[in-house]
Every structure is written in C-alpha cells, then in structure tokens.
Scaffold this active site. Structure first.
Site, mmCIF file in Angstrom:
data_model
loop_
_atom_site.group_PDB
_atom_site.id
_atom_site.type_symbol
_atom_site.label_atom_id
_atom_site.label_comp_id
_atom_site.label_asym_id
_atom_site.label_seq_id
_atom_site.Cartn_x
_atom_site.Cartn_y
_atom_site.Cartn_z
ATOM 1 N N PRO A 99 0.790 -1.238 0.000
ATOM 2 C CG PRO A 99 -0.250 -1.204 2.070
ATOM 3 C CD PRO A 99 0.467 -2.110 1.128
ATOM 4 C CG ASN A 100 -0.229 4.307 1.288
ATOM 5 O OD1 ASN A 100 -1.221 4.824 0.792
ATOM 6 N ND2 ASN A 100 -0.244 3.762 2.495
ATOM 7 N NE ARG A 128 1.309 14.053 -0.173
ATOM 8 C CZ ARG A 128 0.078 14.040 0.267
ATOM 9 N NH1 ARG A 128 -0.257 13.206 1.217
ATOM 10 N NH2 ARG A 128 -0.802 14.893 -0.193
ATOM 11 C CE1 TYR A 144 9.186 4.917 2.840
ATOM 12 C CE2 TYR A 144 7.992 6.970 3.169
ATOM 13 C CZ TYR A 144 8.302 5.693 3.573
ATOM 14 O OH TYR A 144 7.734 5.177 4.708
ATOM 15 C CG ASN A 168 8.407 -2.230 0.022
ATOM 16 O OD1 ASN A 168 7.892 -2.353 1.136
ATOM 17 N ND2 ASN A 168 9.012 -1.112 -0.358
ATOM 18 C CB ALA A 219 1.397 -0.338 6.191
ATOM 19 C CG ASP A 233 -0.479 -17.803 7.547
ATOM 20 O OD1 ASP A 233 0.557 -18.083 8.188
ATOM 21 O OD2 ASP A 233 -1.583 -17.643 8.089
ATOM 22 C CD GLU A 279 10.812 -7.995 5.401
ATOM 23 O OE1 GLU A 279 11.329 -9.011 5.919
ATOM 24 O OE2 GLU A 279 10.280 -7.081 6.059
ATOM 25 C CG HIS A 326 11.208 -2.788 4.292
ATOM 26 N ND1 HIS A 326 9.843 -2.644 4.236
ATOM 27 C CD2 HIS A 326 11.453 -4.001 4.828
ATOM 28 C CE1 HIS A 326 9.287 -3.734 4.742
ATOM 29 N NE2 HIS A 326 10.239 -4.579 5.107
ATOM 30 C CB ILE A 327 12.416 2.493 0.088
ATOM 31 C CG1 ILE A 327 11.748 1.834 -1.123
ATOM 32 C CG2 ILE A 327 13.161 3.772 -0.315
ATOM 33 C CD1 ILE A 327 10.526 2.583 -1.645
ATOM 34 C CB SER A 328 12.973 3.749 4.971
ATOM 35 O OG SER A 328 11.905 2.919 5.396
ATOM 36 N NE ARG A 355 10.574 5.172 8.768
ATOM 37 C CZ ARG A 355 9.597 5.169 7.857
ATOM 38 N NH1 ARG A 355 9.610 4.289 6.885
ATOM 39 N NH2 ARG A 355 8.638 6.060 7.912
HETATM 40 O O1 CA2 Z 1 10.700 1.721 3.408
HETATM 41 C C1 CA2 Z 1 9.831 1.052 2.864
HETATM 42 O O2 CA2 Z 1 9.932 0.608 1.721
HETATM 43 C C2 CA2 Z 1 8.527 0.776 3.613
HETATM 44 O O3 CA2 Z 1 8.089 -0.542 3.296
HETATM 45 C C3 CA2 Z 1 7.508 1.787 3.141
HETATM 46 C C4 CA2 Z 1 6.199 1.743 3.901
HETATM 47 C C5 CA2 Z 1 6.407 1.733 5.401
HETATM 48 O O4 CA2 Z 1 5.168 1.440 6.041
HETATM 49 C C6 CA2 Z 1 7.415 0.704 5.810
HETATM 50 O O5 CA2 Z 1 7.645 0.851 7.134
HETATM 51 C C7 CA2 Z 1 8.717 0.861 5.082
HETATM 52 C C8 CA2 Z 1 5.322 2.954 3.596
HETATM 53 C C9 CA2 Z 1 5.114 3.210 2.149
HETATM 54 C C10 CA2 Z 1 4.480 4.554 2.014
HETATM 55 O O6 CA2 Z 1 4.627 4.966 0.707
HETATM 56 C C11 CA2 Z 1 4.822 6.268 0.467
HETATM 57 C C12 CA2 Z 1 4.975 6.617 -0.832
HETATM 58 C C13 CA2 Z 1 5.199 7.928 -1.168
HETATM 59 C C14 CA2 Z 1 5.286 8.865 -0.207
HETATM 60 C C15 CA2 Z 1 5.131 8.519 1.095
HETATM 61 C C16 CA2 Z 1 4.895 7.205 1.447
#
Ligand code: CA2
Length: 149
Positions: free
Chosen positions: A11-12, A19, A24, A73, A76, A86, A97, A99-101, A106
């Site tokens: 998601p997102n 943003r 990110y 990835n 959330a 599962d 797995e 993650h960008i960050s 965090r």
């Molecule tokens: O760092 C990552 O790749 C995360 O999986 C990104 C998730 C966050 O919940 C994880 O803890 C780490 C959030 C993705 C939100 O996506 C956005 C995209 C554009 C701007 C802001 C957020």
C-alpha cells in the site's frame, strides 16, 4: 522459457516520488520498475503494486504456481499481515523482503516484521536502488537452484 520473478509492492507505494522524499526519495514506482527490468537483463519480471491485502495474497499464490522468485515490499502490511506471511510461507523458492528505508532506524512500530523470519534475505535502507540490487541477488539465488530457473 524461464519462470518470472515477481516483484510485489504494498500500500501507498504507487505514490512513491511524490511525498516524503527525505525518507523515500524522488524516484517514482514506474522508474523503479524500469530499473528492475534493466537489472533483470532479459529475465521475465512481473511487477505489481496494490493497496489491497487480498490482491497481494492472490499474486503470491500466482507466484507459487508460476514464479521462480519473489521480491516483496509489503509496506505497512509488513507489520500487520499474518495472511500475507502465511501465503509467502508456501513459496518454495527464494524470497527477498525489501524496504526502501531502514525500518530498524525508524519508530518502534516499524521494527517487528511478520515477513523477515520467513524471507531468504532482507534488504532495507538502500533507497530505491535496493530494487535492482535485489533483482541481481535473486537471479543469483535462482541460478544456484536450476530447477526453479
Ligand atoms: O521503506 C519502505 O519501503 C517501507 O516498506 C515503506 C512503507 C512503510 O510502512 C514501511 O515501514 C517501510 C510505507 C510506504 C508509504 O509509501 C509512500 C509513498 C510515497 C510517499 C510517502 C509514502
């Protein structure tokens, strides 16, 4: 014909590059996809994003039947979804797995991943450059187990 690598995004992540660039970066998901295809140098990639948990589960099931590796990835859902965990458990091949960050730098809520204990490897904190690195790594893993290639 070789089996595809599934690159699944939660998601997102469709809003990537628009943003919170300090966390990110400014690269869009379409640009990430292009980076992955280049890194795959001809190996088939299935690159998808969804804001819906069930859809990601369906894609993991598809990967179980048709894929050679999974890079995921879960965003959330990393911290909430036993259902995705599962489904991933049933995948017999290599799974990264991503993650960008660096989720461990965090807040506490980002520290407990459901996916990490069942993943072959975890990449976090390399920014979007982690994606092509993950593609290269998973190609290497697949080549070590030719039955899945
Ligand atoms: O760092 C990552 O790749 C995360 O999986 C990104 C998730 C966050 O919940 C994880 O803890 C780490 C959030 C993705 C939100 O996506 C956005 C995209 C554009 C701007 C802001 C957020």
């Amino acid at each position: 014909m070789s089996k595809p690598i599934y690159i699944l995004n939660g998601p997102n992540l469709n809003r990537l590059g628009t943003r919170e660039p300090e966390i990110y970066g400014r690269t869009t998901l379409a640009e990430v996809e292009a980076m992955c295809r280049e890194a795959a140098s001809g190996h088939t990639i299935v690159f998808r994003q969804s804001n819906r948990e069930y859809e990601i589960i369906e894609w993991v099931h598809e990967a179980i039947d048709e894929g050679s590796g999974i890079i995921i990835n879960p965003a959330a859902f990393t911290f909430t979804s036993m259902a995705i965990m599962d489904a991933l458990k049933m995948f017999p091949g290599p799974m990264i797995e991503l993650h960008i960050s660096n989720i461990h730098r965090r807040e506490q809520i980002y520290h407990k991943s459901y996916v990490s204990p069942i993943a072959t490897a975890v990449i976090a904190g390399l920014g979007t450059k982690g994606y092509p690195i993950a593609v290269q790594a998973i190609l290497d893993m697949i080549s070590q187990s030719p039955a899945r290639a």
